[in-house]
Motif scaffolding. Structure first.
Motif, PDB file in Angstrom:
ATOM      1  N   PRO A  67      21.518 -41.256  44.096  1.00 44.24           N
ATOM      2  CA  PRO A  67      21.187 -42.566  45.056  1.00 44.24           C
ATOM      3  C   PRO A  67      21.117 -43.442  43.766  1.00 44.24           C
ATOM      4  N   ALA A  68      21.288 -44.938  44.186  1.00 37.85           N
ATOM      5  CA  ALA A  68      21.813 -45.778  43.636  1.00 37.85           C
ATOM      6  C   ALA A  68      20.011 -46.320  43.145  1.00 37.85           C
ATOM      7  N   ALA A  69      19.103 -46.108  43.672  1.00 33.81           N
ATOM      8  CA  ALA A  69      17.435 -46.259  43.605  1.00 33.81           C
ATOM      9  C   ALA A  69      17.648 -45.468  42.068  1.00 33.81           C
ATOM     10  N   LEU A  70      18.386 -44.640  41.221  1.00 27.91           N
ATOM     11  CA  LEU A  70      18.252 -43.774  40.086  1.00 27.91           C
ATOM     12  C   LEU A  70      18.987 -44.410  39.058  1.00 27.91           C
ATOM     13  N   ASP A  71      19.550 -45.460  39.230  1.00 21.67           N
ATOM     14  CA  ASP A  71      20.390 -46.761  37.864  1.00 21.67           C
ATOM     15  C   ASP A  71      19.290 -46.990  37.228  1.00 21.67           C
ATOM     16  N   PRO A  72      18.223 -47.819  37.202  1.00 23.25           N
ATOM     17  CA  PRO A  72      17.549 -48.712  36.551  1.00 23.25           C
ATOM     18  C   PRO A  72      16.803 -47.813  35.933  1.00 23.25           C
TER      19      PRO A  72
END
Length: 350
Positions: A67-72
Motif C-alpha cells: 500500500p501507498a501508506a508504506l512509502d513515507p
C-alpha cells in the motif's frame, strides 16, 4: 454549569504526531525485514544481511500489493537511516590493521579504487550509460558494494531511482559470482592462501561476499581478505567528498547558465561522511569497550538492512527490460578491471 474546555494540543505536537503515524507503517515493515535478514545470517553466517534485505524488498514489491501508506517510512529508511548506518560503519574500521598492510598494499588498495572508478566511468561513457548510472556502478564495484551505491545516491540525490536499484542488483549478481571464482582462480594460478585472500579483498564487492570467499580460502586468506576490504571501505569518505565537490561545480555551472534554478548546493563534505570519519577516529582511540562496539555493529547492520530493504522495494521486474544490457555489460567490465588491478597489485606488492 459548563465543564471547562479541553485545551487543544500545540500545532507542532499535532503535526509531529501525524508525521510519526505516517512514517510508522513503512519503518515497521523495514525493521521486520531487517530482523528476518539478521535471523537468516545466524543460520547461514556467510550470507550478507544487506543482500538478503535487498532480495526481500524486491520480492515484496513484485509479489505483494504494497500500500501507498508504506512509502513515507520506506523513504526515510532509504535515506536518513542509511546515512546513520554509514556513520556507524566507521566503528568497524581498525586503522592499525589497515596500516599493518604496509605501504605497498595500501598503494594497491588506492589504485584499485581510483583505477576502478576512472575506468568504469570511461567505459560507461563509451557504452552510452547515463552519467549517474555509471557513477553508481563505478563506486559500488570499486569500493564497498551496496553501501557505496546508496551513499553516492545520498550525495547526488539521483532522480531516477531505477538507476540505484539496478546498481544494487548488479552488485548482488556479480559479487556473488566472484565468491567461488576467486578461490578457484587463486588455486589454479598457484597464488597461495595469503595472496588469494589479498586478491579476494581487493576485487570482491560486498564485505559479506569477501568473508564468504575468504572462508573458502582458509584462515590466513580470510584475515587478509577482510583487512584489504576494510581498507577499500575507508576510501568511501574521500571519494564521496570528491563526488560532492563535482556535484557543486556542476550545479554552479547550471545555475550560471540558467539551466537550473538557484538553490542550496550540497556541502563540500556531507555531514554523514564527517560522522563516518569521526567514528573511525573514535575506534582508533580505543576508548570504546568491546561490548559497545559489538552493539554498535548490530545497530549499524539493522539500519543498513532497513535501508537496503527500502531500496529493494523500488525494484520492479519490468524495469530491467527498460534498462537494457548496457549497465550489465558495464558491471561485467568494471568487475574485470577491479579484479585485474587487484591481481596485478597483489603479485607486485603482496
Amino acid at each position: 454549569m459548563s465543564s471547562p474546555a479541553t485545551p487543544s494540543p500545540a500545532p507542532g505536537t499535532v503535526s509531529r504526531a501525524a508525521r510519526l503515524r505516517a512514517l510508522a507503517p513503512g519503518l515497521a515493515l523495514a525493521l521486520a525485514a531487517a530482523g528476518v535478514s539478521l535471523a537468516l545470517t545466524l543460520v547461514l553466517p556467510t550470507v550478507s544481511a544487506l543482500l538478503v534485505a535487498i532480495v526481500l524488498g524486491v520480492a515484496c514489491r513484485n509479489l505483494l500489493p504494497l500500500p501507498a501508506a508504506l512509502d513515507p517510512g520506506l523513504a526515510i529508511a532509504a535515506k536518513r537511516l542509511l546515512r546513520i548506518g554509514i556513520v556507524l560503519l566507521g566503528l568497524q574500521l581498525v586503522l592499525g590493521d589497515i596500516l599493518a598492510l604496509g605501504p605497498g598494499m595500501i598503494a594497491v588498495v588506492v589504485a584499485i579504487v581510483a583505477v576502478g572508478i576512472i575506468a568504469t566511468l570511461a567505459l560507461g561513457r563509451a557504452l552510452g550509460v547515463s552519467p549517474t548510472q555509471r557513477l553508481l556502478i563505478a563506486c559500488g564495484f570499486s569500493i564497498c558494494g551496496a553501501a557505496a551505491v546508496a551513499a553516492v545516491d545520498g550525495v547526488i540525490e539521483t532522480e531516477d531511482e531505477e538507476e540505484v536499484v539496478t546498481a544494487l542488483a548488479l552488485v548482488v549478481l556479480f559479487g556473488t559470482v566472484m565468491i567461488p571464482l576467486i578461490p578457484l582462480l587463486g588455486s589454479a594460478l598457484g597464488l597461495g592462501e595469503l595472496r588469494t585472500g589479498l586478491w579476494a579483498g581487493g576485487s570482491i564487492h560486498e564485505v559479506a561476499q569477501v568473508v564468504a570467499a575468504g572462508s573458502a580460502i582458509g584462515g590466513a586468506g580470510l584475515a587478509a581478505a577482510v583487512v584489504v576490504k576494510l581498507a577499500r571501505v575507508l576510501l568511501l569518505a574521500p571519494v564521496l567528498a570528491v563526488v560532492s565537490v563535482q556535484r557543486r561545480r556542476a550545479m554552479r555551472r547550471a545555475q550560471a547558465d540558467g539551466a537550473a534554478p538557484a538553490g542550496t548546493r550540497p556541502p563540500i563534505v556531507p555531514l554523514f561522511v564527517v560522522g563516518f570519519l569521526v567514528m573511525v577516529l573514535v575506534r582508533w582511540t580505543g576508548v570504546l569497550p568491546a561490548g559497545v562496539l559489538a552493539g554498535a555493529g548490530v545497530v549499524q547492520t539493522v539500519l543498513l538492512a532497513m535501508a537496503m530493504f527500502a531500496l529493494g522495494t523500488g525494484v520492479r521486474f519490468s524495469m530491467f527490460r527498460r534498462v537494457g544490457l548496457r549497465p550489465v555489460a558495464l558491471a561485467g567490465a568494471s568487475t574485470l578491471v577491479v579484479a585485474g588491478v587487484a591481481l596485478g597489485g597483489v603479485l607486485v606488492a603482496g
